[in-house]
Design a protein around this motif. Structure first.
Motif, PDB file in Angstrom:
ATOM      1  N   ARG A  51       0.857  -1.185   0.000  1.00  9.70           N
ATOM      2  CA  ARG A  51       0.000   0.000   0.000  1.00  9.70           C
ATOM      3  C   ARG A  51       0.891   1.231   0.000  1.00  9.70           C
ATOM      4  O   ARG A  51       1.766   1.382   0.863  1.00  9.70           O
ATOM      5  N   VAL A  52       0.686   2.101  -0.964  1.00 11.74           N
ATOM      6  CA  VAL A  52       1.565   3.253  -1.130  1.00 11.74           C
ATOM      7  C   VAL A  52       0.769   4.481  -1.536  1.00 11.74           C
ATOM      8  O   VAL A  52      -0.398   4.399  -1.936  1.00 11.74           O
ATOM      9  N   CYS A  53       1.426   5.631  -1.445  1.00 11.61           N
ATOM     10  CA  CYS A  53       0.922   6.851  -2.056  1.00 11.61           C
ATOM     11  C   CYS A  53       2.029   7.397  -2.946  1.00 11.61           C
ATOM     12  O   CYS A  53       3.203   7.050  -2.769  1.00 11.61           O
ATOM     13  N   ALA A  54       1.667   8.233  -3.914  1.00 10.86           N
ATOM     14  CA  ALA A  54       2.649   8.625  -4.912  1.00 10.86           C
ATOM     15  C   ALA A  54       2.432  10.037  -5.415  1.00 10.86           C
ATOM     16  O   ALA A  54       1.292  10.496  -5.558  1.00 10.86           O
ATOM     17  N   LEU A  55       3.542  10.701  -5.705  1.00 10.16           N
ATOM     18  CA  LEU A  55       3.537  11.985  -6.401  1.00 10.16           C
ATOM     19  C   LEU A  55       3.618  11.687  -7.892  1.00 10.16           C
ATOM     20  O   LEU A  55       4.566  11.044  -8.348  1.00 10.16           O
ATOM     21  N   LEU A  56       2.626  12.136  -8.649  1.00 11.24           N
ATOM     22  CA  LEU A  56       2.526  11.788 -10.064  1.00 11.24           C
ATOM     23  C   LEU A  56       2.936  12.954 -10.951  1.00 11.24           C
ATOM     24  O   LEU A  56       2.832  14.120 -10.562  1.00 11.24           O
ATOM     25  N   ASP A  57       3.355  12.628 -12.152  1.00  6.71           N
ATOM     26  CA  ASP A  57       3.604  13.653 -13.168  1.00  6.71           C
ATOM     27  C   ASP A  57       2.318  14.012 -13.901  1.00  6.71           C
ATOM     28  O   ASP A  57       2.273  14.966 -14.677  1.00  6.71           O
ATOM     29  N   GLY A  58       1.258  13.263 -13.654  1.00  8.55           N
ATOM     30  CA  GLY A  58      -0.051  13.450 -14.286  1.00  8.55           C
ATOM     31  C   GLY A  58      -0.769  12.121 -14.336  1.00  8.55           C
ATOM     32  O   GLY A  58      -0.220  11.074 -13.982  1.00  8.55           O
ATOM     33  N   GLY A  59      -2.034  12.157 -14.759  1.00 13.34           N
ATOM     34  CA  GLY A  59      -2.775  10.923 -15.001  1.00 13.34           C
ATOM     35  C   GLY A  59      -3.407  10.262 -13.805  1.00 13.34           C
ATOM     36  O   GLY A  59      -3.785   9.089 -13.862  1.00 13.34           O
ATOM     37  N   GLY A  60      -3.574  10.984 -12.691  1.00 12.66           N
ATOM     38  CA  GLY A  60      -4.069  10.362 -11.471  1.00 12.66           C
ATOM     39  C   GLY A  60      -5.552  10.055 -11.442  1.00 12.66           C
ATOM     40  O   GLY A  60      -6.004   9.248 -10.634  1.00 12.66           O
ATOM     41  N   TYR A  61      -6.343  10.705 -12.307  1.00 11.67           N
ATOM     42  CA  TYR A  61      -7.777  10.414 -12.342  1.00 11.67           C
ATOM     43  C   TYR A  61      -7.969   9.164 -13.193  1.00 11.67           C
ATOM     44  O   TYR A  61      -8.399   9.212 -14.345  1.00 11.67           O
ATOM     45  N   ALA A  62      -7.663   8.010 -12.652  1.00 11.71           N
ATOM     46  CA  ALA A  62      -7.624   6.778 -13.443  1.00 11.71           C
ATOM     47  C   ALA A  62      -7.791   5.572 -12.527  1.00 11.71           C
ATOM     48  O   ALA A  62      -7.789   5.694 -11.305  1.00 11.71           O
TER      49      ALA A  62
END
Length: 310
Positions: A51-62
């Motif tokens: 189980r993790v959380c992440a900083l994204l470059d984009g695309g998180g609404y998926a």
């Protein structure tokens, strides 16, 4: 992907006001929480099922996201997936700007604009947790009260008070050592007035129009101004920020010194409503998109030439 945080950058990108960096995914979403389903061949620090959380470059609404392993963090003990989705963007933004750029330390004073926002609610708590004195601003009594509850020593309603005069009064005329600004051009001159000698103003958002800067005043204070944008940073810088957050910030959740502030949880299929809530200006803390209970419907029909799945 279990949940995604909604950020002002998402709203700006939707309006065409936020430049998407080259090679970054164009769909919205800069942070998420979830469970690892697959690993790159060189990844050794993580396992499928973590189980993790992440900083994204984009695309998180998926439903699924791909993210560099160096931008992934463990979910602090006791945090739900919903709460964890509220952490990466604000923690990385606040830590990179106040700890790494402004070098805020215990005993110093910081002015944090936007007490009711996701950044503000986290920044106030973090700064208080490291022993800094916190002055914050907001545009309503509800939000100034929230700022005090988060740990601010002074909360200024800018609709009723001149925040420059109030800041100078609260610091006996000395000014503040650091400012975290989300307003931009309109506050530039007034922020410089609020700086103490050797103070540092960090601008992370807001109006990017041209604005006058009193270089004489800035030089007389030996002060500095930095403007930053997290999403556009190179991968190596993001890796260093996430490593710092993992080391220095996540333990504050475990100890209870910092807590997640979530205003509203919205099903991811209703992302438009989440944006409307953010744009209303009434929220305190984060708005989170919930993807935990999605229903995938497969409609099978006879197409005449075979079977297709939609």
């Amino acid at each position: 992907m279990a949940a995604a945080g909604v950020n002002n950058a998402d709203l700006m990108q939707r309006r065409g006001q936020y430049p998407v960096p080259a090679r970054a995914p164009r769909p919205l979403g800069l942070e998420c929480s979830g469970t690892i389903t697959a690993l790159g061949t060189d990844v050794t620090a993580w396992s499928v099922g973590d189980r993790v959380c992440a900083l994204l470059d984009g695309g998180g609404y998926a439903d699924e996201v791909a993210v560099p392993a160096t931008q992934v963090m463990p979910i602090p003990a006791g945090l739900s997936d919903i709460e964890a989705a509220a952490v990466p963007e604000v923690a990385a933004t606040v830590y990179s700007n106040l700890a790494m750029v402004a070098r805020l330390t215990a005993g110093q004073t910081v002015l944090i604009h936007g007490a009711g926002g996701g950044i503000g609610t986290f920044a106030i708590q973090w700064a208080s947790a490291i022993g800094a004195r916190v002055i914050t601003t907001a545009g309503s009594a509800t939000k100034t009260r929230a700022g005090l509850e988060m740990g601010a020593d002074v909360a200024i309603d800018y609709r009723c008070e001149d925040f420059v005069a109030a800041t100078q009064a609260a610091t006996e005329g000395r000014g503040v050592d650091a400012i975290l600004d989300v307003v931009g051009a309109d506050y530039l001159a007034r922020n410089v007035e609020c700086l103490a000698p050797d103070g540092h103003l960090v601008i992370i958002g807001g109006d990017t129009a041209s604005a006058p800067l009193d270089l004489g005043l800035l030089m007389s204070k030996r002060a500095s101004v930095t403007a930053t944008m997290l999403r556009a940073r190179p991968a190596q810088q993001k890796a260093e920020i996430i490593a710092g957050v993992t080391r220095d910030v996540l333990p504050l959740f475990d100890s209870g010194a910092v807590r997640v502030v979530v205003d509203t949880i919205v099903p991811i299929a209703q992302a438009a409503r989440a944006h409307e809530l953010m744009e209303s200006g009434r929220t305190v803390g984060k708005v989170i998109l919930d993807n935990r209970h999605r229903t995938v419907t497969r409609a099978v029909r006879d197409s005449g030439a075979g079977t297709s799945v939609e």
